[in-house]
Write an enzyme that holds these catalytic residues in place. Structure first.
Site, short mmCIF file in Angstrom:
data_model
loop_
_atom_site.label_atom_id
_atom_site.label_comp_id
_atom_site.label_asym_id
_atom_site.label_seq_id
_atom_site.Cartn_x
_atom_site.Cartn_y
_atom_site.Cartn_z
N GLU A 9 0.80 -1.23 0.00
CA GLU A 9 0.00 0.00 0.00
C GLU A 9 0.83 1.28 0.00
O GLU A 9 0.45 2.27 -0.60
CB GLU A 9 -0.93 0.06 1.24
CG GLU A 9 -1.92 -1.05 1.33
CD GLU A 9 -1.44 -2.12 2.28
OE1 GLU A 9 -0.25 -2.45 2.24
OE2 GLU A 9 -2.26 -2.62 3.06
N ASP A 96 -2.20 -5.21 3.50
CA ASP A 96 -2.41 -5.61 4.89
C ASP A 96 -3.39 -6.77 5.03
O ASP A 96 -4.32 -6.91 4.23
CB ASP A 96 -2.92 -4.41 5.71
CG ASP A 96 -1.85 -3.34 5.87
OD1 ASP A 96 -0.66 -3.67 5.77
OD2 ASP A 96 -2.23 -2.17 6.09
N ASP A 98 -6.11 -7.51 6.59
CA ASP A 98 -7.40 -7.21 7.22
C ASP A 98 -8.39 -6.94 6.09
O ASP A 98 -8.07 -7.08 4.91
CB ASP A 98 -7.29 -6.03 8.20
CG ASP A 98 -6.79 -4.75 7.54
OD1 ASP A 98 -6.73 -4.68 6.29
OD2 ASP A 98 -6.43 -3.81 8.28
N GLU A 100 -9.75 -4.20 4.91
CA GLU A 100 -9.41 -3.12 3.99
C GLU A 100 -8.25 -3.54 3.09
O GLU A 100 -8.25 -3.26 1.88
CB GLU A 100 -9.06 -1.85 4.76
CG GLU A 100 -8.88 -0.65 3.87
CD GLU A 100 -8.79 0.65 4.64
OE1 GLU A 100 -8.80 1.71 3.99
OE2 GLU A 100 -8.69 0.61 5.88
N TYR A 322 1.86 -5.37 13.08
CA TYR A 322 0.74 -4.64 12.48
C TYR A 322 -0.10 -3.98 13.56
O TYR A 322 -0.42 -4.58 14.58
CB TYR A 322 -0.13 -5.61 11.67
CG TYR A 322 -1.16 -4.93 10.82
CD1 TYR A 322 -0.82 -3.90 9.96
CD2 TYR A 322 -2.49 -5.34 10.87
CE1 TYR A 322 -1.76 -3.29 9.16
CE2 TYR A 322 -3.45 -4.73 10.07
CZ TYR A 322 -3.08 -3.70 9.23
OH TYR A 322 -4.01 -3.08 8.44
N ARG A 324 -3.18 -2.48 13.42
CA ARG A 324 -4.65 -2.53 13.45
C ARG A 324 -5.06 -3.96 13.78
O ARG A 324 -5.12 -4.83 12.90
CB ARG A 324 -5.23 -2.08 12.10
CG ARG A 324 -5.18 -0.58 11.92
CD ARG A 324 -5.99 -0.12 10.72
NE ARG A 324 -5.27 -0.32 9.48
CZ ARG A 324 -4.42 0.55 8.95
NH1 ARG A 324 -4.18 1.69 9.58
NH2 ARG A 324 -3.81 0.29 7.80
N HIS A 369 -5.18 -11.41 14.34
CA HIS A 369 -3.81 -10.93 14.25
C HIS A 369 -3.14 -11.12 15.61
O HIS A 369 -3.77 -11.47 16.59
CB HIS A 369 -3.78 -9.44 13.90
CG HIS A 369 -4.39 -9.14 12.57
ND1 HIS A 369 -4.95 -7.92 12.28
CD2 HIS A 369 -4.52 -9.89 11.46
CE1 HIS A 369 -5.40 -7.95 11.04
NE2 HIS A 369 -5.15 -9.12 10.53
#
Length: 948
Positions: A9, A96, A98, A100, A322, A324, A369
């Site tokens: 990203e 990532d 997740d 998103e 990570y 989040r 996670h």
């Protein structure tokens, strides 16, 4: 030779990963999302513009199919990625792990359309070992996660695009509603309502300084009198300020406390009981997103957004895992790394006998996670990375390291002591706490920066005493107490409340808190989040007409449903259909409720402190104001709703009426009046008015300053046979010569600018908005471009040339420090929005020449098409005998301040003179007469331009 293309990203993440992969890999960044729902009509492709759902960007009639577009600013980068994909032997999507991130990977796959093999690579930390493992263990894109994220995006678009226009029509323009932001705002408004209803109660007690027989001192407080417990804050009704009916307590007033004090001064005291209880305290779980935001706020004073921004940097540079995550789990290697450092740095006795594991208890735990921890199988201590990190990065890394290491340490152990003393019929109590073994507290104390200092604060050691021991009252004194209203939310406590209720996602809390401030629903004072009057009116509408949409349980259930979709246990299309088209769906709610909403009722905000005073607090198009009879006054932005008292209201209204007389004009003898109108503070003398400058305030206004302000507009002189006027306009100070304008650098120049200076300004080429105004402040930095504080159309803002960041309500531009300016730019800085192009201006031009130029620029192929606008642009001006409002608006500068406000309110806002006149300090009859004169002035100004 073709390489494997790895797409992540962010550029920072790409740079770090590229170091760990060999020469056979090329790592590129997508720079976030490459496509999304259209943000404006201009982004909708031509073939969809006529579709009834085009503005929404979602085809609700066909399974809620989203219309995804690549924004113009992203097209060059997408083209670059497509070219790289063509040259690659393989594509690895490494976004990532997740929802998103999964969505970004899916959009990359859909848009780039690679013809080579595609793999999905995930990792939770950026270390050589983690990257190698991820490359060797790829997976496919998880469609369930993509559907969950798409459902969330569609829900948010439906909610925002359907409900926000209701707020524009019924409350005020430019407001927004959001699936989570509106619920978060409701929490803040409800807390402020509690504070507004709160009645403080007064009660008294006694405090004593006592000595043992060995002359050891300790403090004790009165808790009981005559066998009955003494009243404390919890015994009072917050709505009445009186004792609760079932409270069986003794209430001391000041006189009672003083009488008791006199009676006890010479009384003998003795110990009637002692109690000692051991306690243990376990360490806190490692950080998850929400707890990191809370501790970042408590310990470091960081906003949630700042904490997440710094954490993102630490993750992308390979320092932490990570950031989040909803999981408190630590991997086996992480537990071993933490336990090894406990042994090395604190000793074996500080290590818990076995590895500690933590289970996440909060609702809606998302993907599994790991907790946020230092990256790698061997943790680097804060001192080892100190020279590699900025100050704020070091502070956050230090916090994460301490919390992780402490999670594997031994329990803290200690003793709590309580001693009761009696003198006559009065019982006093003293409490103490001793920490026998600090355990994990040696490394980490929640809410404290310095564990050693915090340990000292946590200990309160009492002298050794036994039942029956005599003690002497060395000093007795009375103490006054007042019950306190419930505390306002801070960012930390709001995050805690949202998480506890299962509302939203921890990864979105930072942006939610930022959004409700940017939208004007909340402002900050210190760390407290205070809802504005706008928030009150908005919540009144939502609660009364769309209660389900701001219901806490309903919003939490939506998160649970999205989890079900992510897990493949629920289909996203039927869920969206029920939300939008169901019996109580969003569409039917809007349809049935819209006509039932009374804007006037919604705009009235109940204020308990003003009850019975016939003073109304209302929210108007230009902000909150008060009204009593025919007198009205603007409510200053810095007055919190719960702080508005009857005295304040009456004082403000007195300034809003004709009572704020500063004195008389020496030349005419007319009263010079300072007023707080709905459009802001202003000065009035007869029919002439003048707005205050940004540096002025009504409270500090003097007659001399008011008379100076009334000299504006000022005739500077003549240039080229035309008058030059110094004027204070909507966008700041400027010079006017005929149809030509030039911006002045400061408001003070309105009084001093000369003809020679004006000549130089008009001789210089005109910029985008004339000469740029001088900045209020300039902050220089060794490692970045300077940050300027300027005043723009929407108020003070920061800029570094590339990004702008507007200040929010309550933030003083003049009080900004270098460090704070840097922080705000990092948190809020965004590129300024592009202005409309020249083609658009040309389309409404006045001559065929202008139109034909525009046509050529847009490569028009039909001569007829390019000529037709020219005719329609030039003829109406000749044939019209009377201009419409659109024509007249460009001549508002011929009016004074009051005239402009009056005509805009009546013509553009379609308001009635009866409502507007009181706000401008005018009689209704006079306002109507002025309206006719103003219209004539504007028509005359328009005719001059037509015949010129």
């Amino acid at each position: 030779m073709a390489k494997t293309l790895v797409i992540v990203e962010s550029p920072a993440k790409a740079k770090t990963i590229e170091k760990y992969l060999g020469k056979d890999y090329q790592v590129e960044s997508s720079i976030g999302h490459i496509r999304d729902l259209p943000n404006s009509a201009s982004e909708v492709p031509e073939q969809y513009k006529q579709k009834p759902w085009a503005s929404l960007g979602i085809d609700v009639e066909h399974d809620f199919r989203p219309l995804y577009v690549v924004p113009s600013k992203k097209k060059p980068h997408v083209a670059k990625l497509k070219a790289l994909v063509k040259e690659a032997r393989e594509v690895v999507l490494a976004t990532d792990d997740d929802r998103e991130g999964e969505s970004i990977a899916w959009h990359l796959y859909q848009e780039l359309k690679p013809k080579v093999p595609v793999k999905r690579m995930v990792f939770h930390e950026i270390t050589p070992e983690a990257i190698r493992s991820a490359i060797q263990n790829p997976r496919q894109i998880d469609e369930n996660l993509v559907h969950a994220q798409e459902a969330r995006r569609v829900l948010d678009r439906l909610y925002g695009y359907e409900v926000s226009p209701v707020l524009w029509r019924k409350v005020a323009p430019k407001l927004s509603a959001g699936r989570v932001q509106s619920v978060a705002t409701r929490l803040l408004v409800e807390r402020e309502r509690e504070r507004m209803r709160f009645k403080s109660a007064e009660f008294w007690s006694l405090e004593g300084l006592f000595n043992t027989l060995k002359e050891e001192r300790f403090t004790a407080n009165l808790i009981e009198l005559g066998g009955v417990r003494l009243a404390s804050g919890k015994d009072f009704d917050p709505l009445t300020g009186r004792l609760k009916p079932d409270a069986k307590v003794v209430l001391l007033q000041k006189a009672d406390a003083e009488t008791l004090l006199a009676r006890l001064k010479e009384a003998p005291f003795s110990v009637i009981s002692t109690e000692e209880r051991p306690f243990t305290q376990k360490p806190y779980a490692p950080f998850i997103t929400s707890s990191l935001q809370q501790e970042g706020s408590r310990k470091l004073g960081f906003s949630a957004q700042r904490t997440m921004r710094i954490a993102q940097k630490l993750y992308e540079q390979g320092y932490i895992t990570y950031m989040r995550t909803d999981s408190t789990t630590l991997s086996k290697e992480a537990m071993e790394a933490a336990r090894k450092q406990v042994r090395q740095m604190y000793g074996e006795e500080y290590l818990h006998p076995s590895p500690r594991t933590y289970d996440k208890k909060a609702k809606n735990a998302q993907e599994a996670h790991e907790a946020i921890r230092p990256a790698g199988s061997k943790f680097r201590t804060p001192q080892e990375v100190r020279g590699e990190l900025s100050d704020e990065e070091f502070k956050l890394y230090d916090l994460i390291w301490k919390r992780t290491v402490a999670s594997q340490m031994a329990d803290a152990r200690g003793r709590r002591m309580q001693v009761r003393l009696q003198g006559l019929d009065a019982v006093f109590s003293a409490s103490g706490k001793t920490i026998d073994f600090p355990g994990f507290l040696r490394a980490y104390v929640e809410g404290s920066d310095d564990p050693e200092a915090a340990l000292e604060d946590r200990e309160l050691i009492l002298p050794s005493m036994q039942k029956g021991d005599d003690v002497r009252a060395r000093d007795l004194r009375t103490r006054e107490h007042h019950t306190q209203p419930p505390a306002r939310y801070t960012e930390a406590s709001l995050v805690q409340a949202l998480e506890a209720a299962g509302i939203g996602r921890p990864s979105t809390y930072a942006s939610i808190i930022s959004t409700i401030q940017d939208r004007g629903y909340v402002f900050k004072r210190g760390t407290a989040l205070i809802p504005t009057w706008t928030a009150f009116a908005t919540q009144a509408l939502l609660e009364n007409h769309f209660s389900k949409l701001v219901d806490y349980n309903f919003t939490a259930r939506m998160e649970e449903d999205l989890d079900e979709i992510a897990g493949g246990r629920m289909e996203h299309v039927p869920y969206l259909q029920a939300f939008y088209f169901g019996d109580e769906g969003l569409k039917s709610q809007i349809k049935t409720q819209l006509d039932q909403i009374d804007p006037r009722a919604i705009s009235l905000i109940p204020v308990p402190a003003l009850k019975g005073a016939e003073i109304e607090v209302r929210l108007g198009k230009f902000g909150a104001y008060m009204k009593k009879g025919e007198v009205s006054a603007t409510l200053p932005n810095d007055i919190a709703p719960d702080e508005l008292t009857l005295e304040q209201a009456e004082e403000l209204l007195s300034k809003g009426g004709d009572d704020g007389i500063l004195g008389q004009d020496p030349e005419t003898g007319q009263d010079v009046v300072a007023k707080a109108g709905r459009y802001g503070p202003y000065i009035q003398m007869g029919e002439k008015t003048a707005s205050l400058f940004p540096t002025d305030s009504l409270s500090a206004m003097t007659l001399e300053r008011a008379l100076q302000l009334l000299t504006i507009p000022r005739l500077v002189g003549e240039l080229d046979n035309e008058e030059v006027w110094a004027m204070n306009g909507r966008y700041g100070p400027y010079l006017k010569k005929g149809k030509d304008n030039r911006t002045l650098a400061s408001h003070d120049m309105l009084f001093t600018v000369t003809v020679e200076e004006a000549k130089a300004l008009f001789a210089a080429p005109r910029g985008r908005m004339g000469q740029a105004a001088a900045p209020l402040k300039v902050f220089e930095y060794a490692d970045r471009t300077p940050i300027l504080v300027k005043v723009g159309r929407f108020g003070p803002y920061l800029t570094d040339g590339d990004n702008n960041a507007y200040l929010r309500t309550g933030e003083d531009a003049h009080a900004l420090t270098s460090e704070k300016a840097r922080e705000l730019m990092a948190e809020r800085g965004k590129p300024p929005k592009a202005r409309a192009g020249k083609v658009k201006k040309a389309a409404s031009g006045k001559s065929s020449k202008t139109v034909s130029k525009a046509s050529s620029k847009t490569k028009a192929t039909s001569k007829t098409a390019s000529k037709t606008p020219a005719k329609t642009a030039s003829k109406p001006a000749e044939s019209k005998e009377k201009a419409d409002w659109k024509d007249l608006k460009s001549h508002l500068d011929v009016l004074n301040d009051t005239e402009r406000k009056l005509i805009v309110a009546l013509r553009e806002d379609n308001r009635k003179a009866e409502d507007v006149a009181p706000e401008l300090g005018l009689e209704v009859k006079k306002a109507k007469g002025m309206y006719l004169q103003i219209s004539k002035k504007l028509q005359e100004a328009w005719r001059k331009t037509v015949t010129a």
